[in-house]
Design a protein around this motif. Structure first.
Motif, PDB file in Angstrom:
ATOM      1  N   LEU A   1      26.208  14.294  14.042  1.00  0.00           N
ATOM      2  CA  LEU A   1      26.819  15.138  15.073  1.00  0.00           C
ATOM      3  C   LEU A   1      25.758  15.938  15.832  1.00  0.00           C
ATOM      4  CD1 LEU A   1      29.121  16.474  16.566  1.00  0.00           C
ATOM      5  CD2 LEU A   1      29.599  17.849  14.536  1.00  0.00           C
ATOM      6  N   LEU A   2      24.745  16.403  15.128  1.00  0.00           N
ATOM      7  CA  LEU A   2      23.683  17.182  15.766  1.00  0.00           C
ATOM      8  C   LEU A   2      22.887  16.343  16.771  1.00  0.00           C
ATOM      9  CD1 LEU A   2      22.412  19.107  12.626  1.00  0.00           C
ATOM     10  CD2 LEU A   2      23.563  20.116  14.593  1.00  0.00           C
ATOM     11  N   LYS A   3      22.899  15.030  16.588  1.00  0.00           N
ATOM     12  CA  LYS A   3      22.192  14.132  17.504  1.00  0.00           C
ATOM     13  C   LYS A   3      23.044  13.728  18.705  1.00  0.00           C
ATOM     14  CE  LYS A   3      19.430  12.095  13.770  1.00  0.00           C
ATOM     15  NZ  LYS A   3      19.156  10.838  13.010  1.00  0.00           N
ATOM     16  N   ASN A   4      24.347  13.984  18.607  1.00  0.00           N
ATOM     17  CA  ASN A   4      25.271  13.558  19.670  1.00  0.00           C
ATOM     18  C   ASN A   4      25.507  14.710  20.643  1.00  0.00           C
ATOM     19  OD1 ASN A   4      27.202  12.332  21.250  1.00  0.00           O
ATOM     20  ND2 ASN A   4      28.826  12.438  19.704  1.00  0.00           N
ATOM     21  N   LYS A   5      24.679  14.780  21.679  1.00  0.00           N
ATOM     22  CA  LYS A   5      24.748  15.890  22.624  1.00  0.00           C
ATOM     23  C   LYS A   5      26.035  15.894  23.445  1.00  0.00           C
ATOM     24  CE  LYS A   5      19.738  16.295  23.100  1.00  0.00           C
ATOM     25  NZ  LYS A   5      18.594  16.269  24.051  1.00  0.00           N
ATOM     26  N   LYS A   6      26.734  14.772  23.485  1.00  0.00           N
ATOM     27  CA  LYS A   6      27.959  14.685  24.268  1.00  0.00           C
ATOM     28  C   LYS A   6      29.190  15.130  23.482  1.00  0.00           C
ATOM     29  CE  LYS A   6      26.330  10.916  27.245  1.00  0.00           C
ATOM     30  NZ  LYS A   6      26.599   9.533  27.730  1.00  0.00           N
ATOM     31  N   SER A   7      29.038  15.352  22.205  1.00  0.00           N
ATOM     32  CA  SER A   7      30.187  15.737  21.386  1.00  0.00           C
ATOM     33  C   SER A   7      30.638  17.161  21.707  1.00  0.00           C
ATOM     34  CB  SER A   7      29.851  15.646  19.895  1.00  0.00           C
ATOM     35  OG  SER A   7      30.928  16.144  19.115  1.00  0.00           O
ATOM     36  N   PRO A   8      31.944  17.385  21.817  1.00  0.00           N
ATOM     37  CA  PRO A   8      32.442  18.748  22.061  1.00  0.00           C
ATOM     38  C   PRO A   8      32.245  19.674  20.856  1.00  0.00           C
ATOM     39  CG  PRO A   8      34.272  17.260  21.631  1.00  0.00           C
ATOM     40  CD  PRO A   8      33.045  16.403  21.743  1.00  0.00           C
ATOM     41  N   TRP A   9      31.870  19.085  19.712  1.00  0.00           N
ATOM     42  CA  TRP A   9      31.731  19.882  18.493  1.00  0.00           C
ATOM     43  C   TRP A   9      30.289  20.195  18.158  1.00  0.00           C
ATOM     44  CZ3 TRP A   9      36.341  21.552  17.586  1.00  0.00           C
ATOM     45  CH2 TRP A   9      37.444  20.735  17.858  1.00  0.00           C
ATOM     46  N   ILE A  10      29.351  19.802  18.999  1.00  0.00           N
ATOM     47  CA  ILE A  10      27.939  19.968  18.650  1.00  0.00           C
ATOM     48  C   ILE A  10      27.548  21.439  18.479  1.00  0.00           C
ATOM     49  CG2 ILE A  10      27.181  19.948  21.084  1.00  0.00           C
ATOM     50  CD1 ILE A  10      24.626  18.500  20.054  1.00  0.00           C
ATOM     51  N   TRP A  11      28.163  22.352  19.240  1.00  0.00           N
ATOM     52  CA  TRP A  11      27.792  23.772  19.129  1.00  0.00           C
ATOM     53  C   TRP A  11      28.316  24.375  17.831  1.00  0.00           C
ATOM     54  CZ3 TRP A  11      24.010  24.651  22.158  1.00  0.00           C
ATOM     55  CH2 TRP A  11      23.907  23.943  23.362  1.00  0.00           C
ATOM     56  N   HIS A  12      29.486  23.919  17.409  1.00  0.00           N
ATOM     57  CA  HIS A  12      29.973  24.334  16.088  1.00  0.00           C
ATOM     58  C   HIS A  12      29.017  23.820  15.007  1.00  0.00           C
ATOM     59  CE1 HIS A  12      33.605  24.576  18.577  1.00  0.00           C
ATOM     60  NE2 HIS A  12      34.093  25.422  17.682  1.00  0.00           N
ATOM     61  N   ALA A  13      28.561  22.577  15.186  1.00  0.00           N
ATOM     62  CA  ALA A  13      27.660  21.976  14.202  1.00  0.00           C
ATOM     63  C   ALA A  13      26.344  22.736  14.114  1.00  0.00           C
ATOM     64  CB  ALA A  13      27.397  20.513  14.568  1.00  0.00           C
ATOM     65  N   ARG A  14      25.826  23.191  15.247  1.00  0.00           N
ATOM     66  CA  ARG A  14      24.571  23.942  15.242  1.00  0.00           C
ATOM     67  C   ARG A  14      24.721  25.257  14.477  1.00  0.00           C
ATOM     68  NH1 ARG A  14      20.227  22.649  17.838  1.00  0.00           N
ATOM     69  NH2 ARG A  14      20.173  20.847  19.229  1.00  0.00           N
TER      70      ARG A  14
END
Length: 229
Positions: A145-158
């Protein structure tokens, strides 16, 4: 005179069209037939797909209202498509959370997150929910998920990766690296940005404290070495 030339030109064009039609008539008719059939098949599939989606959604909704929703959900997902199966498992996990069964919920979130047949966005959300509910979690499940910049959840993952790295490994510098993009990105939701800023402030203080402790330890080591000499 110009009218005569125009009539001759139109006659020639008409003659060309007749020759093309005679030569490629069978191919043109076949192409038209294929186009009509494919259009009809596409419309039929979309109609069938929409009806099935509606039916499966209704079955899940009814399962949630059953006397034993967990059992009802398991029955539904045995005969449903991948997207609705993932949603059914998410619903089952949510029921576990309501009943304070965090370990059971975490297990289901992990199943969804690691199942490539689940829709990508649902998998990404399951990764977030897994690390939030598991008793012991690491950032390995968040790495895709951290590698998928297009995911809407990437900021939660960070944010989750920063929290895990800081609290489990006490690596506050790495935690700050996960939070750094929040400063340079405009479209991050305000609530997430505020949380990231608060965490970054705390971790920055931790980094300074670690540096001071390291410097103090080095000075004491140097002093002990000097005393021994």
């Amino acid at each position: 005179m110009s009218d005569i030339f125009r009539e001759v030109d139109e006659a020639l064009q008409h003659d060309k069209m007749l020759k093309i039609w005679e030569e490629y008539r069978a191919t043109i008719i076949a192409a038209i037939a294929i186009l009509i059939v494919s259009t009809a098949a596409t419309n039929f599939y979309h109609s069938w797909d929409n009806k099935r989606n509606a039916a499966e959604t209704q079955r899940l909704s009814q399962a949630l209202q059953a006397d034993d929703p967990q059992a009802a959900i398991q029955d539904v997902i045995q005969d449903t498509r991948k997207g609705h199966k993932a949603l059914g498992l998410m619903s089952a996990a949510n029921l576990h959370l309501k009943n304070n069964k965090k370990e059971d919920a975490a297990a289901l979130f992990q199943d969804i997150a690691t199942n490539k047949k689940s829709p990508r966005n649902i998998r990404d959300l399951a990764r977030i929910l897994y690390v939030q509910t598991a008793n012991q979690s690491n950032i390995d499940i968040l790495k895709p998920l951290l590698k998928n910049k297009k995911s809407p959840w990437i900021w939660h993952a960070r944010i989750e990766a920063a929290v895990i790295t800081a609290h489990s490994e006490e690596n506050y510098t790495q935690a700050l690296d996960y939070l750094a993009p929040f400063e340079s990105t405009e479209y991050v939701p305000a609530s997430l940005r505020q949380r990231a800023e608060a965490l970054a402030h705390v971790y920055s203080l931790k980094v300074e404290k670690q540096k001071m402790a390291t410097e103090t330890a080095e000075k004491e080591t140097e002093k002990d070495s000097g005393d021994k000499k």
